[in-house]
Design a protein around this motif. Structure first.
Motif, PDB file in Angstrom:
ATOM      1  N   PHE A   1      -5.261  10.105  10.767  1.00 35.20           N
ATOM      2  CA  PHE A   1      -5.161  10.737  12.086  1.00 35.20           C
ATOM      3  C   PHE A   1      -6.263  11.774  12.301  1.00 35.20           C
ATOM      4  N   GLN A   2      -6.401  12.157  13.561  1.00 35.30           N
ATOM      5  CA  GLN A   2      -7.413  13.146  13.939  1.00 35.30           C
ATOM      6  C   GLN A   2      -7.107  14.515  13.329  1.00 35.30           C
ATOM      7  N   ASP A   3      -5.840  14.931  13.403  1.00 34.13           N
ATOM      8  CA  ASP A   3      -5.457  16.264  12.967  1.00 34.13           C
ATOM      9  C   ASP A   3      -5.226  16.258  11.450  1.00 34.13           C
TER      10      ASP A   3
ATOM     11  N   GLU B   1     -13.479  17.597   3.471  1.00 36.07           N
ATOM     12  CA  GLU B   1     -12.755  17.247   2.236  1.00 36.07           C
ATOM     13  C   GLU B   1     -11.306  16.894   2.544  1.00 36.07           C
ATOM     14  N   LYS B   2     -10.702  17.636   3.471  1.00 36.85           N
ATOM     15  CA  LYS B   2      -9.310  17.344   3.834  1.00 36.85           C
ATOM     16  C   LYS B   2      -9.192  15.940   4.416  1.00 36.85           C
ATOM     17  N   GLN B   3     -10.150  15.598   5.290  1.00 38.25           N
ATOM     18  CA  GLN B   3     -10.074  14.281   5.918  1.00 38.25           C
ATOM     19  C   GLN B   3     -10.342  13.192   4.883  1.00 38.25           C
ATOM     20  N   ARG B   4     -11.238  13.457   3.930  1.00 39.43           N
ATOM     21  CA  ARG B   4     -11.489  12.469   2.871  1.00 39.43           C
ATOM     22  C   ARG B   4     -10.252  12.324   1.979  1.00 39.43           C
ATOM     23  N   LEU B   5      -9.545  13.445   1.783  1.00 43.82           N
ATOM     24  CA  LEU B   5      -8.305  13.381   1.005  1.00 43.82           C
ATOM     25  C   LEU B   5      -7.262  12.517   1.734  1.00 43.82           C
ATOM     26  N   ALA B   6      -7.194  12.690   3.046  1.00 43.23           N
ATOM     27  CA  ALA B   6      -6.252  11.866   3.832  1.00 43.23           C
ATOM     28  C   ALA B   6      -6.599  10.387   3.677  1.00 43.23           C
ATOM     29  N   ILE B   7      -7.896  10.084   3.641  1.00 43.98           N
ATOM     30  CA  ILE B   7      -8.314   8.683   3.464  1.00 43.98           C
ATOM     31  C   ILE B   7      -7.936   8.213   2.053  1.00 43.98           C
ATOM     32  N   ALA B   8      -8.140   9.067   1.045  1.00 42.96           N
ATOM     33  CA  ALA B   8      -7.774   8.700  -0.334  1.00 42.96           C
ATOM     34  C   ALA B   8      -6.288   8.405  -0.432  1.00 42.96           C
ATOM     35  N   SER B   9      -5.494   9.180   0.293  1.00 43.96           N
ATOM     36  CA  SER B   9      -4.047   8.998   0.186  1.00 43.96           C
ATOM     37  C   SER B   9      -3.600   7.660   0.779  1.00 43.96           C
ATOM     38  N   VAL B  10      -4.346   7.130   1.745  1.00 46.80           N
ATOM     39  CA  VAL B  10      -3.981   5.788   2.247  1.00 46.80           C
ATOM     40  C   VAL B  10      -4.644   4.696   1.396  1.00 46.80           C
TER      41      VAL B  10
ATOM     42  N   ASP C   1     -12.407  17.237  14.687  1.00 48.37           N
ATOM     43  CA  ASP C   1     -12.311  18.664  14.383  1.00 48.37           C
ATOM     44  C   ASP C   1     -13.260  19.099  13.267  1.00 48.37           C
ATOM     45  N   LEU C   2     -14.206  18.246  12.909  1.00 49.56           N
ATOM     46  CA  LEU C   2     -15.058  18.566  11.763  1.00 49.56           C
ATOM     47  C   LEU C   2     -16.423  19.098  12.174  1.00 49.56           C
ATOM     48  N   ASP C   3     -17.021  19.884  11.285  1.00 52.98           N
ATOM     49  CA  ASP C   3     -18.393  20.340  11.514  1.00 52.98           C
ATOM     50  C   ASP C   3     -19.342  19.190  11.162  1.00 52.98           C
ATOM     51  N   PRO C   4     -20.636  19.301  11.496  1.00 53.69           N
ATOM     52  CA  PRO C   4     -21.538  18.159  11.274  1.00 53.69           C
ATOM     53  C   PRO C   4     -21.551  17.676   9.823  1.00 53.69           C
TER      54      PRO C   4
ATOM     55  N   LEU D   1       6.254  22.027  18.164  1.00 53.62           N
ATOM     56  CA  LEU D   1       6.704  20.667  18.498  1.00 53.62           C
ATOM     57  C   LEU D   1       5.589  19.655  18.276  1.00 53.62           C
ATOM     58  N   ARG D   2       4.392  20.024  18.749  1.00 53.07           N
ATOM     59  CA  ARG D   2       3.253  19.118  18.632  1.00 53.07           C
ATOM     60  C   ARG D   2       2.943  18.844  17.152  1.00 53.07           C
ATOM     61  N   ARG D   3       2.942  19.922  16.364  1.00 50.57           N
ATOM     62  CA  ARG D   3       2.616  19.765  14.948  1.00 50.57           C
ATOM     63  C   ARG D   3       3.698  18.967  14.229  1.00 50.57           C
ATOM     64  N   ALA D   4       4.952  19.280  14.534  1.00 48.33           N
ATOM     65  CA  ALA D   4       6.054  18.562  13.881  1.00 48.33           C
ATOM     66  C   ALA D   4       5.988  17.078  14.227  1.00 48.33           C
ATOM     67  N   ASN D   5       5.648  16.779  15.465  1.00 52.45           N
ATOM     68  CA  ASN D   5       5.543  15.380  15.902  1.00 52.45           C
ATOM     69  C   ASN D   5       4.420  14.670  15.146  1.00 52.45           C
ATOM     70  N   ASN D   6       3.257  15.330  15.060  1.00 56.39           N
ATOM     71  CA  ASN D   6       2.122  14.735  14.328  1.00 56.39           C
ATOM     72  C   ASN D   6       2.467  14.528  12.864  1.00 56.39           C
ATOM     73  N   MET D   7       3.151  15.524  12.300  1.00 52.09           N
ATOM     74  CA  MET D   7       3.503  15.452  10.886  1.00 52.09           C
ATOM     75  C   MET D   7       4.489  14.305  10.634  1.00 52.09           C
ATOM     76  N   ALA D   8       5.466  14.174  11.520  1.00 55.22           N
ATOM     77  CA  ALA D   8       6.465  13.108  11.357  1.00 55.22           C
ATOM     78  C   ALA D   8       5.790  11.738  11.425  1.00 55.22           C
ATOM     79  N   MET D   9       4.820  11.598  12.331  1.00 58.47           N
ATOM     80  CA  MET D   9       4.099  10.315  12.443  1.00 58.47           C
ATOM     81  C   MET D   9       3.329  10.025  11.155  1.00 58.47           C
ATOM     82  N   ALA D  10       2.630  11.071  10.676  1.00 59.55           N
ATOM     83  CA  ALA D  10       1.829  10.891   9.460  1.00 59.55           C
ATOM     84  C   ALA D  10       2.717  10.558   8.266  1.00 59.55           C
ATOM     85  N   LEU D  11       3.901  11.180   8.219  1.00 60.74           N
ATOM     86  CA  LEU D  11       4.830  10.904   7.113  1.00 60.74           C
ATOM     87  C   LEU D  11       5.281   9.445   7.131  1.00 60.74           C
ATOM     88  N   GLU D  12       5.687   8.982   8.297  1.00 62.51           N
ATOM     89  CA  GLU D  12       6.162   7.592   8.401  1.00 62.51           C
ATOM     90  C   GLU D  12       5.036   6.620   8.080  1.00 62.51           C
ATOM     91  N   ALA D  13       3.823   6.965   8.539  1.00 61.14           N
ATOM     92  CA  ALA D  13       2.684   6.078   8.295  1.00 61.14           C
ATOM     93  C   ALA D  13       2.344   6.007   6.813  1.00 61.14           C
TER      94      ALA D  13
END
Lengths: 579, 261
Positions: A104-106, A162-171, A187-190, B200-212
């Motif tokens: 995800f983006q966030d 690094e956080k986003q790369r970690l998210a990729i590693a986790s999938v 949300d990342l810098d260049p 709410l927004r963060r909890a929603n994003n987190m719940a989606m990421a957890l399920e995924a």
């Protein structure tokens, strides 16, 4: 020789990895379908880029691929999604996790654990993998994303990239056949952005099927295919060479056309340039005389750059020898000196954590310096009352939702003037004036939380403009906005600047700096590394290499041709003149 | 600034089985609950300070030093308005200052401070993942345990978000310090809406990421880290049983109460 860790499942390239057939989806309570009869297929090992304006259905489509739509985000879903040979009918999201990895983006919201190893193991634990297998997969997953040795690090201490790369590693640890990345670098810098796209390129080489949703078209030039969505439907589907040269279509769909293609288009050259070399060859082929010009070196370019005078007797804001650190923390700002003149347009750039926002917060009085001082209009800011500071300098937060609290747009804008005790007539006049300026007068009675992100960003700007500041600091004003919204926001900022409001724009986006700013300050680890004109900045090769701030491709192309241009139009004009 | 309290150390408390740590938290709460007398609260307080030293958790105690002081001071004062036992030391209107009311108020303050100290110690030595495992071993369903531990992860993030929102309102001239106490509290209502929306927004994003990532697929997921029960866990369990029993006996024999004479 060291071998790359293999994470792809390696199937024949012609097999279908994913098929989306006639998918239509309407959110609960939605008046219009978010997706309308959408169909496409993806072969194994193929990288598809998805583009389109905000609201075009990109994220909804991504969520359909792992059943978040309609399982998590309910609504009326029709059509068929097939992963490999399995139809995703009536399955839960968690059951698809092993086949479709979603990033995800966030990046903050998708990390749940207290160290890197546990984060990578999380999904494996959920599918019930035994401990030995988890341990066997951890190393390759971390190695694939370049985080070997980070096992015990707290994810919150990592940089954005690094956080986003970690998210990729986790999938990756689940070895899915498809990875979907929904605006992974917004949300990342260049530097973080470059890290993530280098990883995407590596995963692609290893044969993983990828779907990448992205606003910046230049990042998708290497994709096998690009799909452009408009109002929930596919409006273009083809190789980047055909889609990225269809300027009319890109314009219609709110997609930022690649800068290199824009120059070729302006010169009437009907070609697609995937790389700088492609663009250079195309231009030299069309204008052979340009081949004899030499590339501009950093020093020559700097000499070409007009130096802006900064000799006003009294600056609007002046930062003197400013240092700061949080309690028990390292130094965040280190002996910063900065002058901001009336009516100027300054871009502050630098990596995440370089001290840009901390500097801005000192100027508006949210933080007190450990050493040094801030002078606003000749007076020490420490001696100013909040109302006096607010009239001098205003700050628009990166996330507009951190500012908005009122029930209507009008009340939101009136919030500041009311706090400063202005009369009703004056408040009415100011609200009317600023809402007109940001183009939201018709939305005055709307609930600000129900507006789009771009509109909420404009409400946030209006709400501080109502205080009539002489200096406006914007922290990442275009983050999360599509190209059309970015242009609209920047047109507004430029218009404000024309009325002599000084603008300080904190940004990671090179083309915004090139096209709008007149001066750049580069920060790194709390220190000011550069303070000067935009052309001078983009000509400083060594500095750029160290700062990881990439110039726009158009600037690099111009340098190679022997000039220093900041926009496609400027470069095209120069080429015509010199050919 | 670190968002979470967990400190990466290798103390004997850090190495304890997660279930023992959850039980330890419960025992601390249990012990503090039964007694009011500050003297009776002293041993458990000293025990917690010893654990803080042994686990290297002083940094977190220092971080919350003002909360500890405010809890003890304000609770002592507030109870003098409501607890009107014993002969007054000074005759004053409204407020009742006596040896008994001072002891009672101070005892309540110490009690709250010890509850906070127990929580700080627990979070300094226990990963949230261990918390989930500990609860699961005690029979709490994995989903419920995970939700509880997730709350611990989210609270610091919400506080961070609230601070940013307060800053944004201050910059537009909103004075949170204006007026009397209740007016000030009321003024913070403007922060509630954006914090709630952000949460709410963060909890929603987190719940989606957890399920995924497969959350919910199994009721008993496997664990990456092995948590064997060793002799130290048995000894710690016995010691905790001793503390819990000891404090119940202090209560039962009346030594935990404030003497009215």
């Amino acid at each position: 020789m060291k071998t790359e860790p293999q994470i792809a499942t390696g199937r024949a390239a012609t097999e279908i990895a994913l098929s989306v057939s006639e998918v239509t989806f309407t959110y609960h309570g939605g008046a219009q379908p978010a997706l309308r009869g959408l169909s496409f297929a993806q072969e194994h090992g193929e990288m598809i880029g998805i583009m389109g304006a905000s609201g075009a259905g990109k994220s909804t489509l991504a969520k359909c691929l792992n059943r978040l739509v309609p399982e998590f985000e309910g609504g009326d879903f029709r059509g068929i999604v097939t992963i490999g040979k399995t139809r995703l009918d009536d399955v839960r999201v968690c059951e698809v996790a092993a086949q479709v990895g979603m990033v995800f983006q966030d990046f903050e919201s998708q990390l749940f654990c207290t160290n890197v190893a546990l984060e990578v193991a999380f999904a494996m634990e959920q599918v019930g993998m035994d401990r030995a297998e988890m341990k066997a997969r951890l190393g390759p997953a971390l190695e694939a994303v370049g985080l070997t040795g980070f096992d015990h690090r707290d994810p919150t201490s990592l940089s954005g990239g690094e956080k986003q790369r970690l998210a990729i590693a986790s999938v990756l640890a689940l070895r899915p056949s498809i990875i979907v990345l929904d605006e992974p670098t917004t949300d990342l810098d260049p530097e973080g952005k470059a890290e993530v796209f280098a990883l995407i390129a590596k995963l692609r080489e290893q044969g993983l099927s990828l779907i990448v949703i992205e606003h910046e078209s230049e990042e998708l030039l290497c994709a096998d295919r690009v799909i452009v969505l408009g109002e929930g439907a596919v409006v273009a589907d083809g190789a980047p060479a055909s889609v990225m040269t269809n300027f009319e279509l890109l314009e219609q769909c709110g997609v930022h056309p690649p800068g290199l293609n824009s120059v070729l288009h302006l010169l009437g050259i009907d070609r697609h340039a995937a790389t700088l070399d492609d663009a250079f060859e195309a231009i030299v082929h069309a204008y052979p005389r340009l081949a004899n010009l030499n590339a501009v070196s950093g020093s020559t370019a700097a000499a070409q750059a007009p130096v802006e005078g900064r000799s006003a007797p009294q600056a609007l804001a002046e930062v003197q020898n400013l240092s700061f650190n949080y309690p028990d923390g390292p130094r965040v700002l280190d002996r910063i000196d900065l002058r901001i003149e009336r009516g100027e347009f300054l871009a502050v750039v630098g990596q995440n954590g370089s001290g840009k926002t901390t500097l801005a917060k000192h100027i508006v009085g949210l933080l007190k310096p450990a050493e040094g001082r801030v002078i606003l209009d000749g007076r020490d800011r420490a001696a100013l009352r909040a109302a006096e500071t607010a009239r001098e300098a205003a700050y628009v937060f990166q996330n507009p939702d951190h500012q908005i609290s009122a029930a209507t747009v009008w009340d939101e804008v009136a919030f500041g003037p009311r706090n400063f005790g202005l009369g009703d007539a004056e408040i009415e006049r100011r609200c009317h004036e600023v809402l007109d300026a940001v183009g939201l007068l018709d939305a005055r009675e709307s609930d600000p939380f129900l507006l789009s992100k771009g509109e909420r960003q404009r409400v946030a700007v209006a709400s501080v403009l109502a205080l009539r500041p002489r200096l406006l600091i914007l922290d990442e004003p275009t983050t999360g906005l599509d190209y059309r919204e970015q242009r609209r926001m920047m047109a507004l900022v430029q218009e404000l600047n024309r009325t002599r409001i000084a603008i300080v724009m904190i940004t990671h986006t090179p083309w915004l700096v090139a096209e709008y700013a007149r001066r750049v300050v580069l920060m790194r680890k709390g220190r000011k590394l550069f303070d000067g004109g935009v052309r001078e900045f983009f000509a400083a090769d060594d500095l750029l290499a160290h700062s990881s701030f990439r110039p726009p491709e158009i600037t690099s192309l111009a340098r190679r041709l022997g000039t220093l241009a900041l926009t496609p139009a400027e470069l095209a004009a120069w080429i015509r003149e010199h050919a | 600034m670190a968002i979470y309290l967990y400190l990466e150390r290798d103390s004997f408390v850090h190495r304890l089985h997660p279930t023992v740590k959850v039980i330890a938290l419960f025992v601390m709460f249990w012990s503090v609950y039964w007694v009011d007398n500050p003297l009776a609260l002293l041993p458990i307080g000293i025990f917690m300070l010893w654990v803080a030293e042994a686990t290297g958790s002083w940094r977190n105690f220092y971080r919350y030093r003002w909360y500890f002081l405010i809890l003890i001071f304000t609770t002592t004062i507030v109870w003098m308005f409501f607890y009107r036992q014993g002969p007054p030391l000074i005759n004053l209107p409204i407020i009742h200052i006596s040896r008994v009311s001072l002891m009672f108020g101070f005892g309540r303050g110490i009690k709250l401070a010890e509850l906070l100290a127990a929580s700080v110690l627990f979070l300094s030595t226990t990963r949230v993942e261990e918390f989930t495992v500990g609860l699961a071993k005690l029979g709490v369903s994995y989903r419920v345990g995970f939700a509880i531990s997730l709350a611990f992860r989210l609270v610091p993030l919400f506080i961070d978000s609230a601070m940013t929102i307060i800053d944004a309102q201050k910059l537009r001239g909103y004075d949170f310090e204006q007026g009397r106490l209740f007016e000030r509290i009321k003024r913070y209502v403007t922060v509630v809406i954006p914090v709630f929306m952000a949460a709410l927004r963060r909890a929603n994003n987190m719940a989606m990421a957890l399920e995924a990532r497969g959350f919910g697929l199994r009721n008993n997921p496997t664990t990456f880290v092995e948590y064997p029960v060793v002799l130290a866990d048995v000894i710690a369990g016995a010691a905790l049983f001793g503390i819990a029993t000891g404090y119940f006996l202090i209560y039962y024999t009346g030594y935990g109460a404030i003497p009215l004479k």
